[in-house]
Motif scaffolding. Structure first.
Motif, PDB file in Angstrom:
ATOM      1  N   GLU A 166      -8.988  -2.274  -3.397  1.00  0.00           N
ATOM      2  CA  GLU A 166      -7.871  -2.219  -2.034  1.00  0.00           C
ATOM      3  C   GLU A 166      -7.428  -0.783  -1.576  1.00  0.00           C
ATOM      4  O   GLU A 166      -7.474  -0.171  -0.722  1.00  0.00           O
ATOM      5  N   HIS A 167      -6.093  -1.072  -2.777  1.00  0.00           N
ATOM      6  CA  HIS A 167      -5.767   0.190  -2.819  1.00  0.00           C
ATOM      7  C   HIS A 167      -6.414   1.312  -2.487  1.00  0.00           C
ATOM      8  O   HIS A 167      -5.903   2.255  -2.171  1.00  0.00           O
ATOM      9  N   ARG A 225     -15.781  -2.800   1.140  1.00  0.00           N
ATOM     10  CA  ARG A 225     -13.855  -2.186   1.239  1.00  0.00           C
ATOM     11  C   ARG A 225     -13.975  -1.150   2.691  1.00  0.00           C
ATOM     12  O   ARG A 225     -13.200  -0.180   2.932  1.00  0.00           O
ATOM     13  N   GLU A 235       0.361  -1.145  -0.024  1.00  0.00           N
ATOM     14  CA  GLU A 235       0.241   0.171   0.160  1.00  0.00           C
ATOM     15  C   GLU A 235       0.591   1.351  -0.055  1.00  0.00           C
ATOM     16  O   GLU A 235       0.232   2.023   0.308  1.00  0.00           O
ATOM     17  N   SER A 257      -6.114  -2.267  -8.269  1.00  0.00           N
ATOM     18  CA  SER A 257      -6.594  -2.809  -6.860  1.00  0.00           C
ATOM     19  C   SER A 257      -7.809  -1.613  -6.441  1.00  0.00           C
ATOM     20  O   SER A 257      -7.444  -0.843  -5.909  1.00  0.00           O
ATOM     21  N   GLN A 285      -7.650   2.553   0.331  1.00  0.00           N
ATOM     22  CA  GLN A 285      -7.140   3.116   1.257  1.00  0.00           C
ATOM     23  C   GLN A 285      -6.506   4.433   1.152  1.00  0.00           C
ATOM     24  O   GLN A 285      -6.032   5.360   1.376  1.00  0.00           O
TER      25      GLN A 285
END
Length: 714
Positions: free
Chosen positions: A448-449, A318, A283, A446, A452
């Motif tokens: 998820e990235h 997420r 990350e 991603s 974040q």
């Protein structure tokens, strides 16, 4: 004051001590890095056995140089370094990078040599990077002393205790093709300069928009927090903290001491001062890139725009896990979307275009424009296959996608609301996505990235807002009576008795129930006269018995003189069995606290970060689950509020299973008072208020423990 590191981390002249023509040597690689990158300053190879190295005139020593070298790279063995630093000082060199290992990381002899190196540097007025460092680069200055290939100038500054982590980030940047770096420093052993110094430099560096740190351990954490607190107001600071310090903690005397020094504590303290902490190494670069481009968000409400239901659901999951909210779209927004999308499109966040854009990807930009105008939306997250329409459906759509990319880029430049893109096709770098990235719109492969990044933008925006209204706990003037109590305890080599700890708290306005210390049998008649038949708690008072319950030194619900005498006799007998030579001052009597919610408040003086305050629910929550929050002292009011709301068991504070909610405001005031007390009294080594019973109308401090530093206060 401006950092002195500018004098040598952006040098106009460099000396390579140990320069070599041997390709296996660092003195060769550093020369090659400078030459290949086109360094425009003076390069001075230092080697007494060579006339020239790689076409540059070589010199036998620093003292024979035709001019002063701003920076010295020392590639020679550890034992040679003190003398070489003396040469650097006579040359007027400002900073030296020491590559050699063999110092404090090895053994005591190495540590002694490290001290000699530091003393030599101080005498020579030369600052040290390292030793045992991987080196330095400044790509905007074309200083590439690591001779890394294919790293390009950019706005991400990196400080990493791991050379391999720097290499991993450089390879990742090379792979994605769009991330560049400003300055890199490997701190090494930090015998002189440390993370705080390097962060201060990056905060001032005009080429750095985000400072990124890989940290294994801080040497002076409090100084770092103070620097980060200011830098984070103007530039994002990203930290990946590896490992935990728990294994190195000495045995603690209190709950607070046992929990302090943990990885969780470090993370809390970093976030307190506006640092973005990432928990996964992959990350680091995505979050740094996103913060560098977008800087901050002014809220946590996200609108998802998707061209596929599955990924919209994943993105929603997420986001919620990250503590972000799905924005509640206004009626006007839904109406505007309905006018341009197919009837089957979902207009409730997440917005699923349901095929509307398959033949007309330009609708994505139109939808984003509508969403960004909604007052309920703080960020927009585009999820799906943008950039791949021309690949997946028809090549003719590529032109429309390029126009869409231009429209999204223009929209991003017109709003302060972040626009973030996740695309299935990111890894193949289609031209529309390249165009977005070139325009400063972050694109990720991603979900998820990307999430974040959205989380980091929200956290930084919240920190900037907090810093603008920061109200620190009011400083206290130490009370003379309290100071005398500490001196008496120190002269006796003991900690405060419980009644002294509670008297300390009362002196500074903390609500502590009334109590009475009984030193002999005659005192029980006085206790009955004072408390009547009120059920009382009785606790032993002894400097030799820290954990009273373990010694059988606590009796509850005693009522009447006979009950008190019986309880007293049982406590004395139990404590003598526990520790036969214990000096017992007497027993402390106080009314039993009414039922409420138990919390713990504690302070310890961390050897790295200084005084740290802890808050959590009492009982199993602190002893087993370690559900606690930490902040560095002194606290602001926002710090105190955030502690109360951070713990996972906060719903218990808000009232669960029909129990009344506690007064969070009262707990906040208590946290601020404790912060001020500890800030005023350096004599306090550790403090435990456990339990504190929280009520809907206040609180009661039932037990208090203060561990006294035996050092003379400054």
């Amino acid at each position: 004051m401006k950092s002195s590191l500018h004098d040598f981390l952006a040098p106009d002249s460099i000396a390579i001590l140990g320069a070599s023509s041997d390709p296996t040597k660092r003195g060769y690689k550093a020369m090659v890095g400078l030459i290949n990158d086109g360094y425009e300053g003076a390069i001075y190879p230092i080697n007494p056995k060579a006339d020239t190295i790689l076409g540059y005139k070589a010199y036998p020593s620093m003292e024979l140089l035709p001019g002063s070298a701003a920076l010295a790279l020392i590639c020679t063995p550890a034992k040679t370094i003190p003398d070489l630093l003396a040469q650097c000082g006579r040359n007027g060199t400002k900073g030296a990078i020491i590559l050699a290992s063999g110092f404090g990381e090895v053994d005591e002899a190495g540590a002694k040599l490290g001290q000699e190196v530091l003393e030599a540097a101080q005498k020579a007025n030369v600052r040290i990077v390292g030793p045992n460092t991987s080196g330095v680069f400044n790509l905007h200055k074309k200083v590439n002393l690591l001779a890394l290939d294919n790293v390009k100038p950019g706005d991400i500054g990196i400080i990493s205790q791991s050379g391999n982590m720097l290499l991993a980030l450089a390879l990742e940047a090379e792979s994605n093709g769009h991330v560049g770096f400003s300055t890199y420093v490997g701190p090494g052993n930090q015998i002189d300069l440390g993370f705080a110094d390097y962060l201060q430099y990056l905060g001032e560096d005009e080429h750095t928009r985000v400072a990124t740190l890989y940290v294994e351990g801080f040497k002076d954490g409090r100084v770092f927090l103070n620097v980060a607190k200011e830098i984070a107001k103007t530039k994002p600071v990203v930290v990946y903290k590896s490992g935990s310090t728990e294994a190195g903690q000495k045995a603690a005397k209190s709950h607070t001491g046992a929990l302090a020094g943990s990885y969780a504590m470090t993370v809390d303290l970093l976030r307190q001062v506006g640092v973005t902490v990432v928990s996964q190494s992959d990350e680091i670069l995505p979050v740094a890139e996103g913060l560098g481009l977008l800087q901050q968000a002014n809220g946590n409400r996200v609108a998802i725009l998707a061209d596929g239901g599955g990924q919209a659901t994943i993105a929603s999951d997420r986001l919620c896990e990250a503590g972000l909210e799905l924005a509640e779209l206004s009626d006007a927004t839904r109406s505007a979307l309905r006018d341009i999308l197919f009837p089957q499109a979902s207009l409730v966040n997440p917005v699923d275009v349901a095929g509307s854009t398959d033949a007309n990807p330009k609708l994505l930009a139109d939808c984003m424009s509508i969403l960004i105008k909604d007052a309920n939306v703080d960020m927009v997250f585009l999820v799906g296959m943008f950039g791949g329409y021309g690949i997946r459906f028809a090549e003719e759509l590529k032109a429309e996608e390029l126009q869409t990319a231009d429209a999204i880029a223009e929209l991003s430049g017109q709003t302060d609301k972040p626009l973030v893109v996740y695309s299935l096709y990111s890894h193949v770098r289609p031209e529309p996505l390249v165009r977005l990235r070139e325009a400063g719109v972050p694109v990720y492969n991603s979900i998820e990235h990307a999430v974040q990044v959205l989380k980091a933008l929200n956290e930084r925006g919240a920190y900037i807002a907090r810093s603008q209204r920061a109200e620190l706990a009011q400083p206290l003037s130490p009370d003379a009576g309290v100071v005398a109590t500490f001196k008496q305890a120190q002269s006796s080599g003991r900690d405060l008795f419980e009644f002294e700890a509670k008297s300390l708290l009362r002196t500074y306005g903390v609500d502590v129930p009334k109590e009475l210390i009984v030193r002999n049998e005659a005192g029980f008649s006085e206790a009955v006269a004072e408390f009547g038949d009120t059920p009382l708690a009785m606790k032993v008072v002894s400097k030799d018995i820290l954990h009273k319950s373990d010694a059988g030194g606590v009796k509850l619900n005693l009522s009447g003189e006979a009950d008190l005498r019986r309880g007293h006799a049982e406590i004395l007998a139990s404590c003598k069995l526990y520790k036969a030579d214990a000096e017992i001052e007497g027993v402390l009597l106080a009314p039993m606290a009414r039922k409420g919610t138990e919390v713990i408040i504690g302070v310890s003086r961390d050897p790295v970060f200084g005084p740290v305050l802890m808050f959590g629910l009492g009982g199993i929550f602190v002893e087993v689950l370690e559900d606690v929050a930490f902040r560095a002292i002194p606290l602001s009011r926002d710090d105190a509020h955030s502690m109360v709301n951070q713990i996972k068991a906060r719903k218990i504070l808000e009232g669960a299973r029909g129990e009344p909610a506690v007064s969070k405001d009262a707990l906040v005031e208590l946290l601020l008072k404790v912060s001020s007390i500890v800030d005023a009294h350096s004599e306090i080594l550790e403090l435990d208020l456990n339990p504190v019973i929280a009520y809907d109308d206040g609180y009661a401090v039932v037990d208090a423990r203060v561990i006294v530093s035996q050092e003379t206060p400054l």
